[in-house]
Design a protein around this motif. Structure first.
Motif, PDB file in Angstrom:
ATOM      1  N   VAL A   1       0.321  14.366   4.608  1.00  0.00           N
ATOM      2  CA  VAL A   1      -0.740  13.456   5.030  1.00  0.00           C
ATOM      3  C   VAL A   1      -0.868  12.313   4.034  1.00  0.00           C
ATOM      4  O   VAL A   1      -0.991  11.144   4.403  1.00  0.00           O
ATOM      5  CB  VAL A   1      -2.080  14.224   5.178  1.00  0.00           C
ATOM      6  N   ALA A   2      -0.821  12.661   2.730  1.00  0.00           N
ATOM      7  CA  ALA A   2      -0.931  11.617   1.715  1.00  0.00           C
ATOM      8  C   ALA A   2       0.246  10.656   1.780  1.00  0.00           C
ATOM      9  O   ALA A   2       0.093   9.451   1.523  1.00  0.00           O
ATOM     10  CB  ALA A   2      -1.021  12.254   0.336  1.00  0.00           C
ATOM     11  N   ARG A   3       1.384  11.146   2.112  1.00  0.00           N
ATOM     12  CA  ARG A   3       2.586  10.297   2.162  1.00  0.00           C
ATOM     13  C   ARG A   3       2.498   9.282   3.291  1.00  0.00           C
ATOM     14  O   ARG A   3       2.889   8.126   3.138  1.00  0.00           O
ATOM     15  CB  ARG A   3       3.811  11.187   2.340  1.00  0.00           C
ATOM     16  N   PHE A   4       1.997   9.735   4.453  1.00  0.00           N
ATOM     17  CA  PHE A   4       1.976   8.855   5.615  1.00  0.00           C
ATOM     18  C   PHE A   4       0.614   8.193   5.842  1.00  0.00           C
ATOM     19  O   PHE A   4       0.400   7.566   6.868  1.00  0.00           O
ATOM     20  CB  PHE A   4       2.406   9.632   6.864  1.00  0.00           C
ATOM     21  N   ARG A   5      -0.328   8.321   4.888  1.00  0.00           N
ATOM     22  CA  ARG A   5      -1.638   7.666   5.030  1.00  0.00           C
ATOM     23  C   ARG A   5      -1.458   6.176   4.803  1.00  0.00           C
ATOM     24  O   ARG A   5      -0.791   5.759   3.853  1.00  0.00           O
ATOM     25  CB  ARG A   5      -2.622   8.257   4.025  1.00  0.00           C
ATOM     26  N   PRO A   6      -2.073   5.381   5.640  1.00  0.00           N
ATOM     27  CA  PRO A   6      -1.934   3.918   5.433  1.00  0.00           C
ATOM     28  C   PRO A   6      -2.657   3.499   4.156  1.00  0.00           C
ATOM     29  O   PRO A   6      -3.629   4.136   3.752  1.00  0.00           O
ATOM     30  CB  PRO A   6      -2.567   3.303   6.667  1.00  0.00           C
ATOM     31  N   PRO A   7      -2.191   2.487   3.521  1.00  0.00           N
ATOM     32  CA  PRO A   7      -2.841   2.057   2.274  1.00  0.00           C
ATOM     33  C   PRO A   7      -4.260   1.570   2.543  1.00  0.00           C
ATOM     34  O   PRO A   7      -4.575   1.047   3.610  1.00  0.00           O
ATOM     35  CB  PRO A   7      -1.944   0.910   1.772  1.00  0.00           C
ATOM     36  N   ARG A   8      -5.154   1.758   1.548  1.00  0.00           N
ATOM     37  CA  ARG A   8      -6.549   1.346   1.705  1.00  0.00           C
ATOM     38  C   ARG A   8      -6.669  -0.178   1.637  1.00  0.00           C
ATOM     39  O   ARG A   8      -6.028  -0.841   0.811  1.00  0.00           O
ATOM     40  CB  ARG A   8      -7.389   1.958   0.586  1.00  0.00           C
ATOM     41  N   ALA A   9      -7.497  -0.643   2.487  1.00  0.00           N
ATOM     42  CA  ALA A   9      -7.766  -2.105   2.462  1.00  0.00           C
ATOM     43  C   ALA A   9      -8.962  -2.326   1.559  1.00  0.00           C
ATOM     44  O   ALA A   9     -10.021  -1.733   1.740  1.00  0.00           O
ATOM     45  CB  ALA A   9      -8.038  -2.621   3.874  1.00  0.00           C
TER      46      ALA A   9
END
Length: 160
Positions: A151-159
């Motif tokens: 999940v951490a790998r494919f989580r989109p980066p925070r805006a």
């Protein structure tokens, strides 16, 4: 055993109807039927127990016979082994009697066995049948990953 024909059963039924009465006759007949059934089961159990004991005695006799036969075979085999050993020892001593002790020590009888060497492979490394380039091209996972890491790998980066 006592044999009951149809005429004897009819006579017993008529006497029971007169003596017991029509009101109590079904209950008495049911009770008599249960008692006869219990008696038949008891007799069948006794017969089965007698048959089991007879079979057990026969099996014990058969066991003793097999044990005796096995002992006889064992003694005969040991006797034959002893005879073969004495024959071999005698033949060996006759065959080696003419040889010199010095000549037998100087000539080696067999070639030496080379020492075992491990193959130069990394046995801990697991090798698959499918090449890694094929797995990468088709998206096959080659490493195990926990659910949280995935999940951490494919989580989109925070805006921000």
């Amino acid at each position: 055993m006592i044999e009951f024909g149809f005429d004897k059963l009819a006579l017993i039924g008529a006497v029971a109807l007169i003596v017991i009465g029509p009101e109590k006759l079904p209950r008495v007949a049911r009770t008599v039927g249960h008692l006869i059934g219990k008696a038949q089961r008891y007799v069948a159990d006794v017969k089965a127990e007698v048959n089991r004991s007879i079979e057990l005695e026969e099996l014990k006799k058969m066991k003793t016979q097999f044990e005796e036969a096995a002992r006889d075979v064992e003694t005969s085999v040991q006797h034959e082994i002893r005879e073969a050993q004495t024959d071999f020892d005698r033949n060996w001593s006759e065959a080696t009697a003419g040889l010199d002790a010095s000549s037998s020590l100087s000539a080696p009888l067999s070639t030496p066995v080379p020492e075992y060497k491990r193959p130069k492979k990394n046995w801990r490394l697991k090798r698959g049948a499918v090449p890694t380039w094929y797995k990468q091209r088709h998206g096959v996972r080659t490493h195990s990953q926990s659910g949280a890491a995935r999940v951490a790998r494919f989580r989109p980066p925070r805006a921000r």
